[in-house]
Write an enzyme that holds these catalytic residues in place. Structure first.
Site, PDB file in Angstrom:
ATOM      1  CE  LYS A 146      41.680  36.968  -6.136  1.00 55.89           C
ATOM      2  NZ  LYS A 146      41.548  36.364  -6.338  1.00 55.89           N
ATOM      3  N   GLY A 199      34.027  31.922 -12.126  1.00 55.45           N
ATOM      4  CA  GLY A 199      33.319  32.040 -10.714  1.00 55.45           C
ATOM      5  C   GLY A 199      32.385  31.242 -10.747  1.00 55.45           C
ATOM      6  CB  THR A 201      26.334  32.003 -10.530  1.00 55.02           C
ATOM      7  OG1 THR A 201      26.398  31.461 -11.094  1.00 55.02           O
ATOM      8  CG2 THR A 201      24.845  32.629 -11.429  1.00 55.02           C
ATOM      9  CD  GLU A 221      33.811  29.264 -17.107  1.00 60.05           C
ATOM     10  OE1 GLU A 221      32.776  28.363 -16.439  1.00 60.05           O
ATOM     11  OE2 GLU A 221      34.571  28.545 -16.730  1.00 60.05           O
ATOM     12  CB  CYS A 255      32.432  25.471 -14.795  1.00 59.70           C
ATOM     13  SG  CYS A 255      33.313  25.795 -15.715  1.00 59.70           S
ATOM     14  CD  GLU A 352      28.744  25.086 -10.349  1.00 60.03           C
ATOM     15  OE1 GLU A 352      28.468  26.501  -9.597  1.00 60.03           O
ATOM     16  OE2 GLU A 352      29.044  25.048 -11.217  1.00 60.03           O
TER      17      GLU A 352
HETATM   18  P1  NAI Z   1      34.386  32.471  -6.161  1.00 61.81           P
HETATM   19  O1  NAI Z   1      33.501  33.217  -6.884  1.00 61.81           O
HETATM   20  O2  NAI Z   1      33.934  33.649  -3.974  1.00 61.81           O
HETATM   21  O3  NAI Z   1      35.816  32.334  -6.534  1.00 61.81           O
HETATM   22  C1  NAI Z   1      36.387  32.699  -7.499  1.00 61.81           C
HETATM   23  C2  NAI Z   1      38.007  34.068  -7.728  1.00 61.81           C
HETATM   24  O4  NAI Z   1      36.652  34.925  -7.482  1.00 61.81           O
HETATM   25  C3  NAI Z   1      38.666  34.135  -6.558  1.00 61.81           C
HETATM   26  O5  NAI Z   1      39.823  34.396  -6.863  1.00 61.81           O
HETATM   27  C4  NAI Z   1      38.275  34.495  -5.143  1.00 61.81           C
HETATM   28  O6  NAI Z   1      39.363  35.119  -5.280  1.00 61.81           O
HETATM   29  C5  NAI Z   1      37.764  36.137  -6.831  1.00 61.81           C
HETATM   30  N1  NAI Z   1      36.585  36.494  -5.616  1.00 61.81           N
HETATM   31  C6  NAI Z   1      35.822  36.272  -4.667  1.00 61.81           C
HETATM   32  N2  NAI Z   1      35.238  37.496  -4.680  1.00 61.81           N
HETATM   33  C7  NAI Z   1      35.408  38.235  -5.378  1.00 61.81           C
HETATM   34  C8  NAI Z   1      34.374  39.502  -5.287  1.00 61.81           C
HETATM   35  N3  NAI Z   1      34.101  39.958  -4.618  1.00 61.81           N
HETATM   36  N4  NAI Z   1      35.251  40.541  -6.440  1.00 61.81           N
HETATM   37  C9  NAI Z   1      35.873  40.264  -6.969  1.00 61.81           C
HETATM   38  N5  NAI Z   1      36.335  38.772  -6.683  1.00 61.81           N
HETATM   39  C10 NAI Z   1      36.092  37.512  -5.637  1.00 61.81           C
HETATM   40  O7  NAI Z   1      34.071  31.143  -5.649  1.00 61.81           O
HETATM   41  P2  NAI Z   1      34.417  30.588  -4.282  1.00 61.81           P
HETATM   42  O8  NAI Z   1      33.722  30.813  -3.200  1.00 61.81           O
HETATM   43  O9  NAI Z   1      35.708  29.939  -4.827  1.00 61.81           O
HETATM   44  O10 NAI Z   1      33.330  29.337  -4.306  1.00 61.81           O
HETATM   45  C11 NAI Z   1      31.753  29.164  -4.110  1.00 61.81           C
HETATM   46  C12 NAI Z   1      30.955  28.038  -5.433  1.00 61.81           C
HETATM   47  O11 NAI Z   1      31.828  29.039  -6.964  1.00 61.81           O
HETATM   48  C13 NAI Z   1      31.544  27.080  -5.867  1.00 61.81           C
HETATM   49  O12 NAI Z   1      31.291  25.891  -5.004  1.00 61.81           O
HETATM   50  C14 NAI Z   1      30.881  26.672  -6.750  1.00 61.81           C
HETATM   51  O13 NAI Z   1      30.098  26.432  -7.054  1.00 61.81           O
HETATM   52  C15 NAI Z   1      30.962  28.142  -7.710  1.00 61.81           C
HETATM   53  N6  NAI Z   1      32.340  28.130  -8.796  1.00 61.81           N
HETATM   54  C16 NAI Z   1      32.771  27.863 -10.258  1.00 61.81           C
HETATM   55  C17 NAI Z   1      33.662  27.611 -10.969  1.00 61.81           C
HETATM   56  C18 NAI Z   1      33.381  27.196 -12.225  1.00 61.81           C
HETATM   57  O14 NAI Z   1      34.630  27.645 -12.907  1.00 61.81           O
HETATM   58  N7  NAI Z   1      32.648  29.013 -13.102  1.00 61.81           N
HETATM   59  C19 NAI Z   1      35.146  27.735 -10.250  1.00 61.81           C
HETATM   60  C20 NAI Z   1      34.983  27.988  -8.847  1.00 61.81           C
HETATM   61  C21 NAI Z   1      33.813  28.394  -8.045  1.00 61.81           C
END
Ligand code: NAI
Ligand code: MG
Length: 448
Positions: A146, A199, A201, A221, A255, A352
């Site tokens: 996804k 994504g 934490t 991660e 990240c 972050e």
């Molecule tokens: P997010 O964690 O919400 O999204 C990442 C992925 O998870 C996307 O594919 C999203 O559709 C999916 N997702 C979201 N909610 C979900 C759920 N309840 N169940 C399963 N999958 C779900 O991250 P977002 O909102 O885009 O960014 C928020 C913050 O997260 C950023 O500001 C950053 O601090 C952090 N982040 C960290 C990343 C990393 O590389 N470790 C990458 C992206 C965001």
């Protein structure tokens, strides 16, 4: 620019059933490791033939400079498929000397964990797809991938190449959609054996709860707030360039970004002023303009998040040496920002931000820097800049972080494991370390 299907629970369910069938009884199940490796190599070749197209898709979809997508995202993704293609034929067990009374011949097998759900973010869309798919396919898993709702295009194009390469139907199933509509049912699905997530934490913790239903395996991660440590013996210009690259690469949406800059007293002013000066050389604009070195953030949501943190930082008492606000009045651009007069209690130092914002603090000695550096819930990465080899190794040994870069930063390799201590995650991506998280060990013991 494009319309993309909004996958929901029933789409996930159909994809999981296809992956399940292919894993349990389909052609994937009986395919030789050599053939899996060849398919991965073929995919790498096809991706390479379409490098420029992928770079453009990535820049259009994410906003990052085309030059960055060309130099980093696309070649690293291709390399990942090549590297994992080689592992397909090398997933070995051991023979085990037994001490139990009697005579036994015992050995272990490494078997694919099964059907894996893989949820990825938007900051390196193609590369994250490669980090997830390549090891899973190398060991013989099937996948439901996804992509992030903000950036689905390169994964969809990769899906077309996966079909063109000749992977059997059902091996890779890409479902686009939102986190709540598509990601959550994937994480909770009872027929999925493992979920791999990159994504926030916050969502990582939700994945863990969703996975509890069938106790599927989980690898995560997650976020980071990496300390980047400059010792005063270091060549100042090198440290400045390194500190700027550590935080501003990919608009700071990384990240492992070096977002907490700690500089030894004596050179603090010189280094932070140098980084502030460096921001003037950053050209902000469209990713398709070849002179641009910083594009927009990915979305309106990310713009609000980052500018919200900038306002919060000022209200907490931080001062900006450079930047500090949105850039211009349209698009999702943010000024590269250096915040000083910060301390460990500030939220801009603890949380972050995921934007081009570095917080800087001076330190006195090694004891102080180790406690400052490790004073975080995260533990993904860290940087050290010094010419003193013994200090470099002493600090590296004591940092609670999955990756430590010394006199370099943001250096990735398909062979080099990457992942987090503490709340930055569970398990490792890349290297042979990742193979463990996509396999089960089976012990076979034969009485002789
Ligand atoms: P997010 O964690 O919400 O999204 C990442 C992925 O998870 C996307 O594919 C999203 O559709 C999916 N997702 C979201 N909610 C979900 C759920 N309840 N169940 C399963 N999958 C779900 O991250 P977002 O909102 O885009 O960014 C928020 C913050 O997260 C950023 O500001 C950053 O601090 C952090 N982040 C960290 C990343 C990393 O590389 N470790 C990458 C992206 C965001
Ligand atoms: Mg989110």
């Amino acid at each position: 620019m494009a319309h993309v299907a909004q996958g929901e629970k029933e789409d996930i369910d159909r994809a999981v059933r296809a992956a399940r069938r292919t894993f349990d009884s389909g052609p994937w199940h009986t395919m030789t490791p050599s053939m899996r490796g060849r398919l991965l190599n073929k995919l790498a070749d096809l991706a390479e033939q379409h490098s420029e197209e992928f770079a453009q898709l990535e820049s259009l979809d994410n906003g990052k400079p085309l030059s960055v997508a060309r130099a980093a995202d696309v070649p690293l993704a291709i390399d990942m498929f090549c590297y994992m293609a080689g592992w397909a034929t090398k997933i070995e067990g051991n023979t085990i000397p037994m001490s139990f009374p009697g005579q036994y011949f015992a050995y272990t097998l490494r078997e694919p964990v099964g059907v894996v759900g893989q949820i990825i973010p938007w900051n390196f869309p193609l590369l994250m797809a490669a980090w997830k798919l390549a090891p899973a396919l190398a060991v013989g898993c099937t996948s439901i991938l996804k992509p992030a709702q903000q950036t689905p295009l390169s994964a969809l194009r990769l899906g077309e190449l996966i079909m063109e390469a000749g992977f059997p139907a059902g091996v890779v199933n890409i479902v686009t959609g939102f986190g709540s509509g598509a990601g959550a049912p994937l994480a909770a699905h009872p027929a999925v054996d493992k979920i791999a997530f990159t994504g926030s934490t916050e969502v990582g913790k939700m994945i863990l709860q969703a996975a509890a239903g069938n106790l599927k395996k989980v690898s995560l991660e997650l976020g980071g707030k990496a300390p980047n440590i400059v010792l005063k013996d270091m060549d100042v210009q090198t440290a400045i360039a390194g500190a700027a690259h550590a935080i501003f690469f990919n608009q700071g949406q990384v990240c492992c970004a070096g977002s907490r800059l700690y500089v030894e007293k004596g050179v603090f002013d010189q280094v932070v002023e140098g980084v502030a000066e460096h921001t003037k050389k950053i050209k902000i604009g469209s990713g398709f303009d070849p002179s641009v070195t910083m594009g927009p953030l990915v979305s309106d949501e990310q713009l609000s998040r980052v500018t919200g943190y900038l306002q919060l930082g000022m209200s907490e008492g931080a001062k900006s040496l450079a930047g500090g606000q949105r850039y211009g009045d349209h698009g999702y651009f943010v000024e590269p920002t250096v915040l000083v007069s910060t301390n460990q209690n500030m939220r801009v130092v603890r949380e972050e931000i995921f934007g081009p914002v570095v917080v800087a603090q001076p330190f006195d000695d090694l004891d102080e820097i180790l406690s400052l550096a490790n004073d975080t819930v995260f533990g993904l990465s860290a940087g050290i800049w010094t010419r003193d080899i013994s200090k470099a190794h002493r600090i590296a040994a004591q940092l609670k972080a999955g990756t430590v870069w010394i006199n370099c930063y943001n250096v990735f390799d398909a062979a080099l494991p990457f992942g987090g201590y503490k709340q930055s995650g569970w398990g490792r991506e890349m290297g042979h370390a990742v193979l463990e998280s996509y396999t089960e060990v089976k012990s076979v013991c034969i009485g002789l």
